[in-house]
Scaffold this active site. Sequence first.
Site, PDB file in Angstrom:
ATOM      1  N   ASP A   7       2.467  -3.667  -0.303  1.00 15.70           N
ATOM      2  CA  ASP A   7       1.103  -4.177  -0.434  1.00 15.70           C
ATOM      3  C   ASP A   7       0.707  -3.899  -1.882  1.00 15.70           C
ATOM      4  O   ASP A   7       0.409  -2.759  -2.239  1.00 15.70           O
ATOM      5  CB  ASP A   7       0.164  -3.465   0.541  1.00 15.70           C
ATOM      6  CG  ASP A   7      -1.268  -3.971   0.426  1.00 15.70           C
ATOM      7  OD1 ASP A   7      -1.458  -5.191   0.266  1.00 15.70           O
ATOM      8  OD2 ASP A   7      -2.197  -3.136   0.493  1.00 15.70           O
ATOM      9  N   GLU A  67       3.375  -8.954  -0.346  1.00 13.40           N
ATOM     10  CA  GLU A  67       2.253  -9.841  -0.044  1.00 13.40           C
ATOM     11  C   GLU A  67       1.977 -10.734  -1.250  1.00 13.40           C
ATOM     12  O   GLU A  67       1.909 -10.272  -2.384  1.00 13.40           O
ATOM     13  CB  GLU A  67       1.012  -9.019   0.297  1.00 13.40           C
ATOM     14  CG  GLU A  67      -0.155  -9.860   0.713  1.00 13.40           C
ATOM     15  CD  GLU A  67      -1.354  -9.035   1.177  1.00 13.40           C
ATOM     16  OE1 GLU A  67      -2.445  -9.617   1.205  1.00 13.40           O
ATOM     17  OE2 GLU A  67      -1.193  -7.846   1.480  1.00 13.40           O
ATOM     18  N   ASP A 140      -3.570   0.497   2.878  1.00 13.76           N
ATOM     19  CA  ASP A 140      -2.495  -0.032   2.040  1.00 13.76           C
ATOM     20  C   ASP A 140      -1.116   0.218   2.663  1.00 13.76           C
ATOM     21  O   ASP A 140      -0.228  -0.626   2.568  1.00 13.76           O
ATOM     22  CB  ASP A 140      -2.552   0.584   0.637  1.00 13.76           C
ATOM     23  CG  ASP A 140      -3.895   0.375  -0.016  1.00 13.76           C
ATOM     24  OD1 ASP A 140      -4.169  -0.753  -0.445  1.00 13.76           O
ATOM     25  OD2 ASP A 140      -4.677   1.339  -0.071  1.00 13.76           O
TER      26      ASP A 140
END
Length: 166
Positions: A7, A67, A140
């Site tokens: 992330d 991501e 996260d």
Amino acid sequence: MKILGIDPGTARIGWGLVKSNEDRVESLGYGLIKTHKDTSPEKRLEHIFRQISAIIISEKPDLLAIERLFFCRNALTAMAVSEARGVILLAASINKTEIAEYTPMQIKEAVTGYGRADKKQVTAMVKTILKLKEAPKIDDTADALGVAICASGCHKLKQKIKVNYA
């Protein structure tokens, strides 16, 4: 297959490592890379690069899943996170690790079954899917595990339908 989910960010980068078998996914660990806002941008990027490289070298994942960015509001934040993504992708490339990218909607859909799920729903499903005793306390890290879970399902799908994604 070992998958390192990321992330991306600049102040906090979540990472999650999973092992994916034919019919299950299990957590091998997760954590957070932090940088300080008062540190120069180039030193923050260097720290991110070194930490991601160290994880890749020690854990030897088969795939780094990250991501894909989706920002509409703050261009400055988007630029900084894009730079962080760049050094993460560079670390994977230098260490000869395959890379896969997924949108937030794809990740949420894969983890919860609903592409517009909120953070609490994603965290709860990450806990359930990975059979964790406790949900990750930091969003996260939960998000990074979600990225890895998404990649495990997408990778299995690619293998099943025998599509060549070179």
